[in-house]
Design a protein around this motif. Structure first.
Motif, mmCIF file in Angstrom:
data_model
loop_
_atom_site.group_PDB
_atom_site.id
_atom_site.type_symbol
_atom_site.label_atom_id
_atom_site.label_comp_id
_atom_site.label_asym_id
_atom_site.label_seq_id
_atom_site.Cartn_x
_atom_site.Cartn_y
_atom_site.Cartn_z
ATOM 1 N N PRO A 1 2.918 3.219 -17.853
ATOM 2 C CA PRO A 1 1.700 3.609 -18.688
ATOM 3 C C PRO A 1 2.058 4.264 -19.742
ATOM 4 N N THR A 2 2.786 5.415 -19.680
ATOM 5 C CA THR A 2 3.173 6.237 -20.745
ATOM 6 C C THR A 2 3.937 5.755 -21.875
ATOM 7 N N LEU A 3 5.122 4.953 -21.182
ATOM 8 C CA LEU A 3 5.796 4.204 -22.002
ATOM 9 C C LEU A 3 5.146 3.171 -23.050
ATOM 10 N N ARG B 1 10.984 9.700 -22.092
ATOM 11 C CA ARG B 1 12.340 9.584 -22.238
ATOM 12 C C ARG B 1 13.243 10.089 -20.991
ATOM 13 N N PRO B 2 12.801 11.289 -20.536
ATOM 14 C CA PRO B 2 13.799 11.823 -19.450
ATOM 15 C C PRO B 2 14.212 11.017 -18.361
ATOM 16 N N LEU C 1 2.993 11.689 -10.951
ATOM 17 C CA LEU C 1 3.415 12.692 -9.993
ATOM 18 C C LEU C 1 2.928 12.403 -8.240
ATOM 19 N N ARG C 2 1.730 12.313 -8.411
ATOM 20 C CA ARG C 2 0.991 12.340 -6.923
ATOM 21 C C ARG C 2 1.503 11.086 -6.180
ATOM 22 N N ALA C 3 1.500 9.823 -7.191
ATOM 23 C CA ALA C 3 1.921 8.683 -6.531
ATOM 24 C C ALA C 3 3.173 8.542 -6.304
ATOM 25 N N ASP D 1 6.725 15.966 -18.383
ATOM 26 C CA ASP D 1 6.582 15.849 -19.848
ATOM 27 C C ASP D 1 7.637 17.049 -20.605
ATOM 28 N N LEU D 2 8.867 16.901 -20.134
ATOM 29 C CA LEU D 2 9.687 17.984 -20.706
ATOM 30 C C LEU D 2 9.776 18.127 -22.336
#
Length: 509
Positions: free
Chosen positions: A69-71, A203-204, A351-353, A196-197
């Motif tokens: 989703p973020t990508l 990307r990480p 994260l939770r998933a 989200d570094l």
């Protein structure tokens, strides 16, 4: 650890078909090689290097899933583009695994491992810096190719560096890492995306491989020295003739069959299973049959088949392939549909998933590393027992989530059961089967079994994903669809248990 003979009887590990006996029946050359390996590089250091490389390759099959989703938002990518970002790695990885195994036999397993690791690390950096969807897709294919060259060498290097009980423990760690990486990839992907570094978003997920890969590339040349007999022919027993040619016809037939199988499996569901997908699956079956016929004729003529008949006919190998396919299909399908349900119907973030699978991952790894501590008389039935535990646990997951809730503590218990059950179903089978493979056949065996594992995961995602998505239209429907899918997973696990029991009945007769 007690490997099984073709009749099902057990063999003490110390005198087992550990692979030290060459084709001529002597063991001195392999023993000398093992001694040189232990002197040249500490086996513990070697195991740490190859298993870390293996873990990176396995993680990357799954780590991207929760980042999609973020990508997609960041790159403004289409649905088809995201499919290829996820699937590109898997396609090239699955297609090239057998070729990677043969490459190690041709140029040396240490050299092939380091070359694959270098390509994988460089491609990971390129993926993390990709400016757009097209570049990311291309680099994902390269990343998968690097993993396909690196992965088959892991088993070969382990076979040459360890003997007896240490080899059994190393193979246990190998199998635990190979399969627990699926759940661990989901967890790590969720952690990195949520963190989200430095505002880098997705990307990480790729860049995390770069420092690890560089460290392994620095340590690898020295750490792996001595665990490699060298060029073709060093394995003894006529290996020179078999590894002296590449069997291009066999490679093309097998690569074509795997490619035609893999593409519709990873893209068919999203495209609504179009006609071209079914045609590709049919052609894959045709090419697979042609490959088997060609390899048989080549072996009868005294040629150099791509996969040694000794590997195909090794004790327990056919049954091992079936069990690995079933256990990994259940594993891949379960992770896929539960992730969809949690992020869709339950509204979990990445994260939770990801962290929800921590019990499954921990149980899988712990059982994989410790199942040999069970009484020896139990070892022949561990796989069947594992499938039965997985079947009960799959049904339990469906039941506790059927009402649309988060399952509470009972979900945690069921997820532990899934991890422990699938590990018992898978790890002893892989470890016992690999223990019967001779060192000169280790690359072929690794290619066959890891390809079976990968195809099992793909099939599980496609089949169980189709069952789940075909019944999902909303939150309530998602819970019902998950229940139906869990019943299908239960049936698959029961088939694995029956396969193990059939073998025991034959032995008793």
């Amino acid at each position: 650890m007690t490997p099984t003979t073709p009749t099902g009887s057990t063999i003490p590990t110390g005198s087992a078909p550990s692979g030290a006996v060459d084709d001529a029946g002597g063991s001195s050359r392999s023993d000398a090689t093992d001694n040189r390996a232990r002197r040249a590089a500490g086996p513990g250091r070697l195991l740490a290097i190859v298993l870390t490389g293996q873990l990176m390759a396995v993680l990357d099959v799954f780590i991207v899933n929760v980042a999609v989703p973020t990508l997609r938002t960041d790159l403004h990518a289409s649905g088809a583009g995201m499919q290829l970002v996820v699937a590109g790695y898997t396609i090239s990885y699955a297609v090239l695994l057998i070729i990677g195994a043969r490459l190690g036999a041709l140029i040396g397993h240490r050299q092939a491992f380091l070359a694959g690791l270098a390509a994988f690390t460089a491609a990971s950096l390129a993926c993390g810096l990709a400016p757009g969807t097209g570049a990311l897709i291309a680099f994902r294919f390269v990343q998968g190719a690097g993993a396909a060259v690196m992965m088959p060498q892991v088993l070969s290097l382990i076979q040459r560096a360890f003997t007896g009980a240490p080899r059994a423990r190393a193979l246990g760690a190998y199998s635990a890492v190979l399969a627990s990486g699926a759940a661990l990839g989901q967890i790590l992907g969720g952690v990195l995306v949520q963190a989200d570094l430095f505002g880098t978003g997705w990307r990480p997920v790729f860049l995390v491989n770069v420092p690890i890969g560089l460290v392994l590339l620095v340590l690898g040349p020295r750490g792996l020295r001595g665990a490699e007999e060298g060029r073709p022919g060093a394995a003894g027993g006529g290996a020179a003739g078999r590894y002296g040619s590449l069997d291009l016809a066999g490679l093309l037939l097998l690569a074509g069959a795997v490619l035609l199988f893999t593409v519709p499996m990873v893209l068919g569901q999203e495209r609504g299973w179009p006609l071209w997908g079914w045609l590709m699956l049919g052609l894959a079956a045709v090419l697979a049959a042609a490959f088997a016929a060609y390899e048989s004729r080549l072996a009868r003529r005294g040629g150099a088949p791509l996969i040694s008949p000794r590997v195909v006919g090794a004790p327990g190998m056919p049954l091992a392939v079936v069990r690995i396919l079933l256990s990994m299909a259940a594993n891949g399908g379960f992770l896929f549909v539960l992730t969809l349900h949690m992020q869709g119907a339950l509204g979990y973030n990445a994260l939770r998933a990801g962290l929800t699978f921590a019990p499954t991952c921990a149980a899988f790894g712990l059982v994989g590393l410790n199942w040999r501590r069970l009484p020896t008389r139990w070892h022949p039935v561990t796989s069947a027992a594992g499938f039965l535990l997985a079947a009960v646990s799959f049904a339990g997951v469906g039941l506790v989530l059927r009402d649309g809730s988060d399952g509470g503590a009972w979900l945690f218990v069921c997820l532990l059961g899934v991890g422990a059950g699938l590990s018992l179903a898978y790890s002893p089978v892989l470890t016992r089967t690999l223990a019967t493979v001779k060192p000169q056949d280790a690359a072929d065996a690794s290619g066959v079994l890891v390809t079976s594992l990968q195809l099992g995961l793909l099939t599980g995602v496609a089949v169980f994903g189709a069952v789940f998505l075909g019944r999902t239209t909303g939150a309530g429907a998602s819970a019902d669809a998950l229940w139906v899918t869990c019943l299908a997973l239960t049936g698959t696990a029961l088939c694995g248990a029956i396969a193990g029991l059939v073998r025991r009945v034959r032995y008793l007769r």
